[in-house]
Design an enzyme around this catalytic site. Structure first.
Site, PDB file in Angstrom:
ATOM      1  N   ASP A 268       0.833  -1.194   0.000  1.00  0.00           N
ATOM      2  CA  ASP A 268       0.000   0.000   0.000  1.00  0.00           C
ATOM      3  C   ASP A 268       0.867   1.243   0.000  1.00  0.00           C
ATOM      4  O   ASP A 268       1.389   1.658   1.025  1.00  0.00           O
ATOM      5  CB  ASP A 268      -0.915  -0.001   1.233  1.00  0.00           C
ATOM      6  CG  ASP A 268      -1.801   1.237   1.262  1.00  0.00           C
ATOM      7  OD1 ASP A 268      -1.934   1.904   0.212  1.00  0.00           O
ATOM      8  OD2 ASP A 268      -2.371   1.527   2.326  1.00  0.00           O
ATOM      9  N   LYS A 275       1.652   8.009   0.601  1.00  0.00           N
ATOM     10  CA  LYS A 275       2.098   8.110   1.987  1.00  0.00           C
ATOM     11  C   LYS A 275       3.470   8.776   2.062  1.00  0.00           C
ATOM     12  O   LYS A 275       4.225   8.730   1.099  1.00  0.00           O
ATOM     13  CB  LYS A 275       2.236   6.695   2.581  1.00  0.00           C
ATOM     14  CG  LYS A 275       0.947   5.946   2.763  1.00  0.00           C
ATOM     15  CD  LYS A 275       1.229   4.522   3.247  1.00  0.00           C
ATOM     16  CE  LYS A 275      -0.047   3.704   3.307  1.00  0.00           C
ATOM     17  NZ  LYS A 275      -0.911   4.066   4.441  1.00  0.00           N
ATOM     18  N   ASP A 286       0.256  -4.796   4.838  1.00  0.00           N
ATOM     19  CA  ASP A 286      -1.126  -4.330   4.750  1.00  0.00           C
ATOM     20  C   ASP A 286      -2.059  -5.427   4.235  1.00  0.00           C
ATOM     21  O   ASP A 286      -3.225  -5.181   3.962  1.00  0.00           O
ATOM     22  CB  ASP A 286      -1.200  -3.086   3.859  1.00  0.00           C
ATOM     23  CG  ASP A 286      -2.354  -2.171   4.249  1.00  0.00           C
ATOM     24  OD1 ASP A 286      -2.858  -2.305   5.380  1.00  0.00           O
ATOM     25  OD2 ASP A 286      -2.761  -1.348   3.419  1.00  0.00           O
ATOM     26  N   GLU A 347      -8.064   2.656   1.108  1.00  0.00           N
ATOM     27  CA  GLU A 347      -8.423   1.691   0.066  1.00  0.00           C
ATOM     28  C   GLU A 347      -8.936   0.372   0.635  1.00  0.00           C
ATOM     29  O   GLU A 347      -9.669  -0.342  -0.024  1.00  0.00           O
ATOM     30  CB  GLU A 347      -7.213   1.439  -0.838  1.00  0.00           C
ATOM     31  CG  GLU A 347      -6.202   0.414  -0.332  1.00  0.00           C
ATOM     32  CD  GLU A 347      -5.505   0.802   0.961  1.00  0.00           C
ATOM     33  OE1 GLU A 347      -5.445   2.015   1.263  1.00  0.00           O
ATOM     34  OE2 GLU A 347      -5.049  -0.091   1.688  1.00  0.00           O
ATOM     35  N   ARG A 349     -11.069  -0.372   2.905  1.00  0.00           N
ATOM     36  CA  ARG A 349     -12.521  -0.469   3.052  1.00  0.00           C
ATOM     37  C   ARG A 349     -13.206  -0.642   1.697  1.00  0.00           C
ATOM     38  O   ARG A 349     -14.285  -1.229   1.612  1.00  0.00           O
ATOM     39  CB  ARG A 349     -13.041   0.744   3.816  1.00  0.00           C
ATOM     40  CG  ARG A 349     -12.829   2.063   3.127  1.00  0.00           C
ATOM     41  CD  ARG A 349     -12.916   3.243   4.089  1.00  0.00           C
ATOM     42  NE  ARG A 349     -11.723   3.325   4.938  1.00  0.00           N
ATOM     43  CZ  ARG A 349     -11.499   4.292   5.820  1.00  0.00           C
ATOM     44  NH1 ARG A 349     -12.384   5.249   5.996  1.00  0.00           N
ATOM     45  NH2 ARG A 349     -10.402   4.302   6.536  1.00  0.00           N
TER      46      ARG A 349
END
Lengths: 497, 476
Positions: A268, A275, A286, A347, A349
């Protein structure tokens, strides 16, 4: 995995030995007898050393005595606290402490005098879990720097009972190790396709495994999952694992399956909402929610659990690129509900939304439990000691809490409510994918709840518990496999026929 | 403060509010308007009717028999809709006393506003100043209102304090404002800086050291009534009262710093609760200990790395001077439990940003050393519409506070910390064996915008919760 054997409690004539000792053992107790035997063999060296070290047998207290005589290379004393208060968890911890102290020895024995066979099996489980190491990518480590412990004899008066209990314990350890392996793998190796291939291997345990690729998911209408995936050169997958262990004996009607759903973002970056660089390497884990589901399914199959269970993992990589999803995009989920993507780094969810809807529609499960390294907010809420959970079912919540207490994978319930749900209202779509900083883990759960269609459900936010930066009794630092033992215990206690 | 009149008629009221259940027939003068607008009595629905005999506002209650929260909300909606009128009436003729008082309390709470510092007339400003509560039995209702109204008075008092800016409400100003409580029979004592030094409240003194306005400890005492007054140990409330929080040397970013005038909301809530108990003549003895200080940057400010000796004797390593609330509470809690040996101690504090990340603006965080007390706090909060959520203090949270140089450090460096849990683990070290509950009310002390249910600004969160907690658990 540590090679575990159970044997009669006879003091060995050579090698390394761990003595699990009760606090303030009374004269004549099994613990006192054990110490006497050790002393007799070593001319009192063990007692003298323990007295010098002020070893009292408190829970977690450990003392190592090198070459005390009688051919023993090393004696490790591990405190158990009061035997009357000894839980399975304490026994596991003692096994873990013993394994850590014996790591330099190729083979060792651990004396569990005074413990039941089941507790001896817990000691074995703790030792095995602590002995885990992810070694695949070390090519230059000197042999003398590697931990050596490969064989452990657990000495117990109830060896047959211990062996019985260890059958399940071993399956748990194997599930945990599978999960830790997956979570530890670097993201260039463990892509969604690679992880799906590893899931397929579980067919050898008797699981049925289905793999869905981008074509199938697009056809189904997984707009949310596919939106996350579209920035990456690595194709997404959804893997559905079936374990049918309940059997269909005479007069038994097929019960609804239990369902476990995992977030599997193999890496991620945050996507376009990228990030910060510091710590981004952690984002290889992740996919720990998915890793836990895979480990759990392997455990259930490995111990032939008498239950029907479905495990589903949504596997994607979240990348920034010319084809990546943008903030502001609106996607249509498999449920038909639309989502405005405010932050492409929320992302997980989106992936869960499609997979959960699919799960409840396809399998009508008795309940769904999803696991996800979902929010930083849950770390700021609870730290690393508890995973946060959210649920629409009080009974299931209490069962889960108790399973956490029993296994040491502790969970804390967090609230849901209409006021929080309002935070994810969108001006353009049915909802947006973030609700702001206040209550960030809760609004994530509210989002997910919109895709469970009222089914009994638990969402576990394991962002703070999936990875550990320090060793604990039964978990070396690194991937914890949090959730495997928790959910295995939940199933074993309440849902097996 | 809104005036409430309990009467059988309200000739001066400019509008009358009539609560209606879903499907109930409207009063005759409103029938045509109801038919025209489709008003059905759903919760949250209102319908204004300009009838020849006078202006009416219908307020929907929904299908269920509305509970306390439902009546409170209906009252708030009514007031929100009629804020422009100086005087309104609430028709409670069909209500039992508990419903009528919740209805009126909701309206009074919503009508609160802070105008003391406005000098220019604003034509559209709210004017609602008086409410007539219409009933056929004024005497009976007046007795019931005595209890509910005390909570409203306490909450309004707390709100007024929280609304005051930092230059006008220094620790000394705060202490002076407490004089109001003496009129209701509450004893007020103030320990000044010299006395704090003599007694050894080193943590509170350190936090206040950088300010030109010295720190104080204010102690409020309500003796209770009857047998309890003679026999029972008091319940203790402890409040964080940082009259302005710059963060100290670990100074906060400029954006939003003005809100830090409200960092004394915990102390204000404790004072408000004492007013409520006194005003309704609670039999339960209670004390409140308010730690008042300004956390300023100055030449004498305490520093990160300082080690403080607290009243308890415990030494504390300072990590971040912006985690000052737990320091002043540490001394105030220790002082309260040593001095009064209370049967329970509950502290309130706008303590951490972490709790806002955890629970947002809809629930306060509840930490405790006593599950039964915690359940009672949660039940009281639920009952008065000040909801809380129980949060954990794990062994790891306490272990994180181990210091290399002192007995403990008060917080951890770095972001992504469960700071609310750490703060609670820290505070627990200072309450000995006293049953203790800690409410982290950061995020609940102010309302960013007005809504149908809430006035903008200070909420008075905690006042009515504490008052109800005492009534439910400590008066039997």
């Amino acid at each position: 995995m540590l090679d575990i054997a159970f044997a009669k409690p006879v003091l060995p004539k050579s090698g390394a030995l761990a003595l699990l000792l009760e606090q303030d053992a009374a004269a004549g107790s099994p613990t006192a007898a054990l110490l006497e035997a050790a002393d007799a063999a070593t001319d009192g060296a063990v007692s003298r050393a323990l007295a010098t070290a002020e070893f009292k047998g408190r829970r977690g207290q450990t003392t190592t005595i090198l070459a005390p005589g009688a051919g023993l290379s090393r004696v490790v004393a591990v405190g158990l606290g009061k035997l009357a208060e000894l839980s399975d968890r304490h026994a596991e911890d003692a096994g873990g402490h013993a394994a850590a102290a014996l790591a330099r020895e190729p083979a060792a024995a651990v004396a569990t005098v005074g413990l039941t066979g089941a507790q001896a099996a817990s000691v074995a489980l703790g030792a095995a879990l602590r002995g885990y190491r992810f070694d695949r990518y070390r090519t230059t480590e000197k042999p003398e720097d590697k931990p050596k412990l490969a064989k452990l004899a657990v000495l117990t008066a109830e060896a047959a009972k211990a062996r019985d209990a260890w059958t399940a314990g071993r399956a748990v350890a194997e599930g945990v190790f599978l999960s830790r392996d997956l979570v530890s793998e670097p993201p260039n190796v463990l892509t969604p396709a690679e992880m799906a291939e590893r899931c397929r291997k579980l067919e050898s345990l008797g699981l049925k495994v289905e793999v869905f690729g981008p074509k199938e998911m697009t056809k189904l209408g997984f707009g949310a999952l596919m939106g996350v995936a579209m920035g990456s050169a690595c194709e997404p997958r959804m893997v559905v694992m079936h374990w049918n262990g309940a059997g269909t004996g005479k007069g038994r009607k097929a019960a609804k399956p239990l369902a476990f759903v995992g977030k599997g973002v193999t890496f991620d970056t945050g996507g376009i909402s990228i990030k910060p660089a510091g710590g981004m390497e952690d984002m290889k884990w992740d996919m720990a929610g998915a890793g836990a589901v895979v480990g759990l399914m392997a455990t259930l199959a490995g111990r032939k659990a008498k239950v029907d269970a479905i495990g589903i993992v949504g596997l994607v990589e979240n990348m920034p690129s010319g084809t990546a999803q943008r903030p502001g995009d609106v996607v249509k989920t498999y449920s038909g509900q639309t989502v405005e993507v405010i932050n492409t780094d929320a992302e997980g969810r989106l992936v869960l939304a499609d997979v959960l809807w699919y799960c409840q529609q396809k399998f009508d499960p008795r309940f769904m439990i999803d696991l996800a390294t979902l929010t930083g907010a849950i770390i700021i809420s609870l730290g690393h000691e508890y995973a946060g959970f959210f649920s629409n079912d009080d009974t299931l919540s209490e069962q889960l809490r108790a399973a956490g207490e029993a296994t040491g994978e502790q969970v804390w319930r967090m609230p849901l409510g209409e006021a929080y749900d309002k935070q994810i209202k969108s001006d353009i779509a049915d909802m947006k994918n973030v609700g702001g900083r206040p209550g960030g883990a809760i609004t994530a759960a509210q989002f997910i709840q919109r895709f469970v269609n009222g089914k009994p459900w638990v969402h576990l936010d394991i962002a703070g518990t999936a990875w550990s930066s320090k060793d604990s009794a039964v978990t070396p630092k690194g991937a914890t496999a949090f959730g495997v033992r928790l959910l295995d215990r939940l199933v074993a206690t309440h849902f097996e026929s | 403060m809104i005036r409430l009149h309990i009467a059988a008629s309200a000739p001066e009221a400019l509008a009358t509010v009539v609560p209606l259940r879903a499907g109930a027939p409207p009063p005759a003068p409103a029938a045509a308007a109801v038919a025209a607008t489709g008003f059905a009595g759903h919760a949250g629905e209102t319908c204004e009717v300009f009838a020849p005999a006078g202006r009416l506002l219908l307020v929907g209650l929904g299908d269920d028999v509305a509970g306390e929260a439902g009546w409170h909300a209906a009252g708030a909606r009514a007031a929100a809709a009629l804020l422009a009128l100086p005087r309104i009436a609430l028709d409670a003729t069909a209500l039992v006393p508990d419903q009528a008082t919740a209805f009126a309390a909701g309206a009074c709470m919503r009508a609160w506003r802070f105008t003391r510092l406005k000098t220019l007339a604003e034509p559209d400003a709210p004017r609602l100043a008086a409410i007539d509560l219409l009933t056929r039995t004024p005497e009976a209702l007046a007795a019931a209102w005595g209890r509910a109204g005390a909570g409203v008075a306490g909450a309004s008092f707390a709100r007024d304090l929280v609304a005051e800016p930092g230059n006008l409400l220094t620790p000394a100003d705060f202490a002076e404002r407490l004089a109001l409580l003496t009129r209701h029979g509450v004893g007020v004592a103030v320990l000044d800086r010299a006395e704090l030094a003599r007694q050894g409240l080193g943590a509170l003194l350190a936090v206040g050291a950088g300010s030109a306005h010295p720190p104080l400890l204010a102690v409020l005492r309500w003796k209770g009534r009857g047998t309890l007054a003679r026999t029972a140990a008091p319940v203790a409330f402890v409040g964080k009262g940082i009259t302005f929080d710059t963060g100290g040397l670990c100074i906060k970013p400029a954006a939003g710093m003005e809100e830090m005038r409200a960092d004394m909301a915990g102390a204000a809530a404790c004072a408000g609760a004492m007013l409520a108990l006194a005003q309704r003549d609670s039999p339960c003895p209670a004390i409140a200990v308010l730690a008042l200080a300004e956390n300023a940057t100055g030449a004498a400010s305490y520093r990160p790395g300082d080690v403080l000796r607290s009243l308890s004797g415990r030494t504390i390593e300072v990590v971040d001077t912006d985690a000052e609330g737990r320091l002043v509470l540490a001394d105030a809690l220790a002082w309260a439990v040593r001095r009064y040996r209370p049967r329970a101690v509950i502290d309130l504090a706008t303590l951490t940003g972490s709790i806002v990340t955890a629970l947002g603006h809809h629930r306060a965080g509840l930490f405790d050393s006593d599950p039964a007390l915690a359940e009672a706090v949660a039940a009281a909060g639920e009952a008065v519409g000040e909801p809380v959520w129980r949060m954990p203090i794990g062994p790891g949270h306490r272990a994180d506070l181990d210091s290399d140089i002192a007995d403990l450090r008060h917080c951890l460096p770095g972001r992504m910390q469960p700071d609310a849990c750490h703060a609670a683990a820290f505070l627990r070290e200072f309450v000995d064996d006293t049953p203790w509950a800690h409410l982290d009310i950061a995020g609940m002390e102010q309302q960013a915008e007005a809504s149908d249910l809430h006035a903008v600004g200070p909420t008075g969160f905690g006042v009515r919760l504490l008052d109800r907690l005492v009534a439910m658990r400590f008066e039997g």
